[in-house]
Design a protein around this motif. Structure first.
Motif, PDB file in Angstrom:
ATOM      1  N   GLY A   1       3.386  -2.776  -3.077  1.00 10.06           N
ATOM      2  CA  GLY A   1       4.579  -2.685  -3.901  1.00 10.06           C
ATOM      3  C   GLY A   1       5.175  -1.291  -3.986  1.00 10.06           C
ATOM      4  N   GLN A   2       4.560  -0.339  -3.289  1.00 12.10           N
ATOM      5  CA  GLN A   2       5.054   1.035  -3.291  1.00 12.10           C
ATOM      6  C   GLN A   2       6.190   1.175  -2.273  1.00 12.10           C
ATOM      7  OE1 GLN A   2       3.942   3.514  -5.369  1.00 12.10           O
ATOM      8  NE2 GLN A   2       2.783   1.862  -6.320  1.00 12.10           N
ATOM      9  N   ILE A   3       7.177   1.990  -2.612  1.00 12.45           N
ATOM     10  CA  ILE A   3       8.272   2.236  -1.685  1.00 12.45           C
ATOM     11  C   ILE A   3       7.885   3.401  -0.777  1.00 12.45           C
ATOM     12  CG2 ILE A   3      10.671   2.959  -1.450  1.00 12.45           C
ATOM     13  CD1 ILE A   3      11.232   1.469  -4.052  1.00 12.45           C
ATOM     14  N   ARG A   4       7.955   3.148   0.536  1.00  9.18           N
ATOM     15  CA  ARG A   4       7.595   4.159   1.532  1.00  9.18           C
ATOM     16  C   ARG A   4       8.845   4.608   2.259  1.00  9.18           C
ATOM     17  NH1 ARG A   4       2.706   2.372   5.081  1.00  9.18           N
ATOM     18  NH2 ARG A   4       2.887   4.562   5.566  1.00  9.18           N
ATOM     19  N   ARG A   5       8.903   5.882   2.529  1.00 11.68           N
ATOM     20  CA  ARG A   5      10.048   6.462   3.222  1.00 11.68           C
ATOM     21  C   ARG A   5       9.650   6.781   4.658  1.00 11.68           C
ATOM     22  NH1 ARG A   5      14.146  10.962   1.103  1.00 11.68           N
ATOM     23  NH2 ARG A   5      14.820  11.757   3.119  1.00 11.68           N
ATOM     24  N   VAL A   6      10.493   6.389   5.604  1.00 11.05           N
ATOM     25  CA  VAL A   6      10.278   6.687   7.021  1.00 11.05           C
ATOM     26  C   VAL A   6      11.428   7.591   7.457  1.00 11.05           C
ATOM     27  CG1 VAL A   6      10.030   5.715   9.332  1.00 11.05           C
ATOM     28  CG2 VAL A   6       9.218   4.420   7.352  1.00 11.05           C
ATOM     29  N   ASP A   7      11.110   8.863   7.694  1.00  9.33           N
ATOM     30  CA  ASP A   7      12.144   9.848   8.015  1.00  9.33           C
ATOM     31  C   ASP A   7      12.470   9.966   9.497  1.00  9.33           C
ATOM     32  OD1 ASP A   7      12.763  10.858   5.433  1.00  9.33           O
ATOM     33  OD2 ASP A   7      10.833  11.869   5.416  1.00  9.33           O
TER      34      ASP A   7
END
Length: 102
Positions: A48-54
């Motif tokens: 449920g965690q929001i992950r950022r892909v840069d």
């Protein structure tokens, strides 16, 4: 009289989206020629965690229709903290939303 097929500019339908697709938020750049270039993604993981892909490397881009919905599909590599992952990123134009299949 000859009958023939003419190119109407409409692509054949690619069917429906198969497999497990996750909703995604995407930061996208549009070039001066109108080409879409995804720059960054945000995805919700299994916890449920929001992950950022840069970092996204796009290998190819193709316009498709899924169940009559115009879309743009990207074959890309996502650079995650745990390593590289090949993915399909899709923009569903009529619904104005993004989805990703890892």
């Amino acid at each position: 009289m000859m009958f023939g097929m003419r190119d109407t500019g409409i692509r054949a339908d690619a069917g429906s989206l198969r497999g497990t697709w996750r909703e995604a938020a995407c930061q996208c750049w549009f070039t001066s020629t109108g080409r879409m270039m995804p720059l960054m993604l945000k995805l919700r993981d299994e916890d449920g965690q929001i992950r950022r892909v840069d970092h996204i490397a796009v290998h190819s881009q193709e316009k498709k229709n899924y169940a009559g919905v115009p879309s743009v599909e990207f074959d890309c590599t996502l650079f995650l903290p745990e390593g590289q992952r090949r993915a399909r990123l899709i923009y569903l134009a009529a619904e104005e939303r993004w989805a990703v299949k890892l």
